[in-house]
Design a protein around this motif. Structure first.
Motif, short mmCIF file in Angstrom:
data_model
loop_
_atom_site.label_atom_id
_atom_site.label_comp_id
_atom_site.label_asym_id
_atom_site.label_seq_id
_atom_site.Cartn_x
_atom_site.Cartn_y
_atom_site.Cartn_z
N ALA A 139 -4.01 -6.12 4.27
CA ALA A 139 -4.57 -6.26 5.62
C ALA A 139 -3.48 -6.16 6.68
CB ALA A 139 -5.32 -7.58 5.75
N MET A 140 -2.33 -6.80 6.43
CA MET A 140 -1.26 -6.77 7.42
C MET A 140 -0.60 -5.40 7.50
SD MET A 140 0.53 -10.54 7.20
CE MET A 140 1.50 -10.16 8.67
N LEU A 141 -0.49 -4.71 6.38
CA LEU A 141 0.04 -3.34 6.41
C LEU A 141 -0.87 -2.43 7.22
CD1 LEU A 141 1.27 -2.95 2.72
CD2 LEU A 141 2.70 -3.18 4.76
N LYS A 142 -2.18 -2.60 7.05
CA LYS A 142 -3.13 -1.80 7.82
C LYS A 142 -3.06 -2.13 9.30
CE LYS A 142 -6.60 -1.00 4.20
NZ LYS A 142 -8.01 -1.31 3.75
N ALA A 143 -3.06 -3.43 9.61
CA ALA A 143 -3.04 -3.86 11.01
C ALA A 143 -1.77 -3.41 11.73
CB ALA A 143 -3.17 -5.38 11.08
N GLY A 144 -0.68 -3.35 11.01
CA GLY A 144 0.59 -2.95 11.61
C GLY A 144 0.85 -1.46 11.60
N ASN A 145 -0.16 -0.68 11.15
CA ASN A 145 -0.03 0.79 11.09
C ASN A 145 1.16 1.22 10.21
OD1 ASN A 145 -2.22 1.36 12.97
ND2 ASN A 145 -0.84 0.58 14.56
N ALA A 146 1.33 0.49 9.11
CA ALA A 146 2.44 0.80 8.21
C ALA A 146 2.29 2.17 7.55
CB ALA A 146 2.55 -0.28 7.14
N ASP A 147 1.08 2.73 7.58
CA ASP A 147 0.88 4.06 7.02
C ASP A 147 1.69 5.12 7.77
OD1 ASP A 147 -0.98 3.38 9.13
OD2 ASP A 147 -1.95 5.30 8.77
N ARG A 148 2.16 4.80 8.98
CA ARG A 148 2.97 5.75 9.74
C ARG A 148 4.33 5.98 9.11
NH1 ARG A 148 2.11 3.37 15.91
NH2 ARG A 148 -0.15 3.75 16.06
N VAL A 149 4.84 4.97 8.40
CA VAL A 149 6.16 5.10 7.78
C VAL A 149 6.12 5.01 6.26
CG1 VAL A 149 7.43 4.29 9.80
CG2 VAL A 149 6.59 2.62 8.14
N GLY A 150 5.05 4.44 5.72
CA GLY A 150 4.95 4.28 4.27
C GLY A 150 5.91 3.23 3.74
N GLY A 151 6.06 3.24 2.45
CA GLY A 151 6.93 2.25 1.82
C GLY A 151 6.61 2.12 0.34
N THR A 157 3.28 -6.19 -9.85
CA THR A 157 2.67 -7.02 -10.91
C THR A 157 1.20 -7.30 -10.63
OG1 THR A 157 3.42 -9.05 -9.80
CG2 THR A 157 4.85 -8.16 -11.53
N GLU A 158 0.62 -6.63 -9.64
CA GLU A 158 -0.74 -6.92 -9.23
C GLU A 158 -1.73 -6.00 -9.95
OE1 GLU A 158 -1.24 -9.59 -7.48
OE2 GLU A 158 0.87 -9.97 -7.02
N ASN A 159 -2.99 -5.96 -9.49
CA ASN A 159 -4.01 -5.19 -10.19
C ASN A 159 -4.15 -3.77 -9.63
OD1 ASN A 159 -5.38 -5.55 -7.76
ND2 ASN A 159 -6.81 -7.08 -8.57
N TRP A 160 -5.02 -2.99 -10.30
CA TRP A 160 -5.19 -1.60 -9.89
C TRP A 160 -5.80 -1.48 -8.50
CZ3 TRP A 160 -3.61 2.96 -9.72
CH2 TRP A 160 -4.42 4.01 -9.27
N GLU A 161 -6.70 -2.39 -8.16
CA GLU A 161 -7.33 -2.33 -6.84
C GLU A 161 -6.29 -2.41 -5.73
OE1 GLU A 161 -10.25 -2.86 -9.78
OE2 GLU A 161 -8.49 -4.15 -9.41
N MET A 162 -5.31 -3.31 -5.91
CA MET A 162 -4.25 -3.40 -4.90
C MET A 162 -3.36 -2.17 -4.91
SD MET A 162 -1.40 -6.31 -4.14
CE MET A 162 -0.68 -6.35 -2.49
N ALA A 163 -3.03 -1.69 -6.09
CA ALA A 163 -2.21 -0.48 -6.18
C ALA A 163 -2.90 0.69 -5.47
CB ALA A 163 -1.95 -0.13 -7.64
N LYS A 164 -4.19 0.84 -5.73
CA LYS A 164 -4.94 1.94 -5.11
C LYS A 164 -4.99 1.79 -3.60
CE LYS A 164 -7.88 5.47 -5.26
NZ LYS A 164 -8.42 5.50 -3.89
N ASP A 168 -3.41 4.49 -1.03
CA ASP A 168 -4.23 5.09 0.03
C ASP A 168 -3.57 4.97 1.40
OD1 ASP A 168 -6.12 5.81 -1.82
OD2 ASP A 168 -7.50 4.16 -1.37
N LEU A 169 -2.65 4.01 1.54
CA LEU A 169 -1.89 3.85 2.79
C LEU A 169 -0.61 4.68 2.79
CD1 LEU A 169 -2.13 -0.01 3.48
CD2 LEU A 169 -3.06 1.82 4.91
N GLY A 170 -0.42 5.46 1.73
CA GLY A 170 0.78 6.28 1.64
C GLY A 170 1.96 5.57 1.00
N PHE A 171 1.69 4.43 0.35
CA PHE A 171 2.76 3.67 -0.29
C PHE A 171 2.97 4.11 -1.73
CE2 PHE A 171 2.74 1.29 3.44
CZ PHE A 171 3.74 0.32 3.42
#
Length: 262
Positions: A139-151, A157-164, A168-171
């Motif tokens: 949520a914070m990556l989306k709110a901060g427009n982190a998709d502009r720079v990626g990362g 160590t998390e699940n597939w839903e979080m990885a996906k 989708d945000l370019g990370f």
């Protein structure tokens, strides 16, 4: 060629000085590890880290404050100044960790928000640590427009839903020696699914040494063992995985320049 996309050379007990650190870096080179990204976790430790690795032209840097170190303070202006260093290719390690430090949740969020904003300002990707904070991290990556720079979500160590959601945000998703541990079944299922163009490998040394080095201090040379395990896990040729994870590194960290002849 391999790249250790996340390590902490300044924290290696086996390398208290530049001479001993050179042995560590040379050992990594002998295993085909041509480049390393040395990641900052404490604002107060950046200058010492930078100076310690200054003799290595194949070591890149980051600038940031880890979520478990936010109580030591964050001066975002100072982090921005460090980010002007030509060898700094990313902002972080930043993020959220509710597993170890739920009591600093609000402060972590404030620091994460500031570092996301800085990354977009200086146009450098984020190195993100996340644990037990899946919804808030995305949520914070989306709110901060982190998709502009990626990362990258490092040491994933998390699940597939979080990885996906991150992909989708370019990370990118970076896998460490944890994937070799006996209890890493869910993580292995996630790593099998990550697209080739979104996968990185790392050691997070001096922590989390992979099998067969468990119990030892981790070091960048062991990214070979991580990559070998991941290639077998995904049913791929080691050489192919080494090539595309290297390409991914330079696609993400655009400020990281390849050296002539490598």
């Amino acid at each position: 060629m391999l790249i250790d996309s996340h390590c902490h050379l300044d924290r290696l007990k086996a390398a208290p000085d530049q001479a001993s650190l050179k042995l560590i870096v040379d050992s990594a080179k002998a295993q085909g590890v041509d480049y390393l990204l040395c990641v900052n976790v404490r604002q107060q430790g950046f200058e010492a880290m930078r100076d310690k690795v200054s003799i290595f032209d194949n070591v890149f840097l980051s600038s940031g404050v880890h979520p478990l170190d936010v109580q030591e303070g964050l001066d975002i202006g100072q982090i921005a100044e460090y980010a002007n260093d030509a060898r700094v290719v990313a902002i972080g390690e930043t993020g959220l960790d509710y597993f170890y430090a739920d009591e600093t949740k609000i402060l972590q969020q404030q620091c994460f928000e500031q570092q996301i904003a800085l990354a977009t300002q200086v146009n450098k990707p984020l190195i993100v640590h996340t644990r037990d904070a899946r919804e808030d991290t995305i949520a914070m990556l989306k709110a901060g427009n982190a998709d502009r720079v990626g990362g990258v979500l490092h040491c994933f160590t998390e699940n597939w839903e979080m990885a996906k959601a991150a992909i989708d945000l370019g990370f990118y998703i970076s896998v460490s020696g944890i994937v070799t541990f006996k209890n890493a079944g869910e993580l292995r299922s996630v790593i099998r699914k990550v697209p080739k163009d979104r996968l990185l490998v790392e050691t997070d040394s001096p922590y989390l040494a992979p099998v067969p080095h468990r119990g030892q201090e981790n070091q960048p040379a062991y990214v070979y063992d991580v990559a070998k395990f991941v290639a077998e896990l995904r049913g791929e040729q080691f050489e192919d995985l080494a090539q595309y994870t290297t390409d991914n590194f330079f696609n993400l960290f655009k400020g990281a320049a390849k050296l002539a002849g490598r």
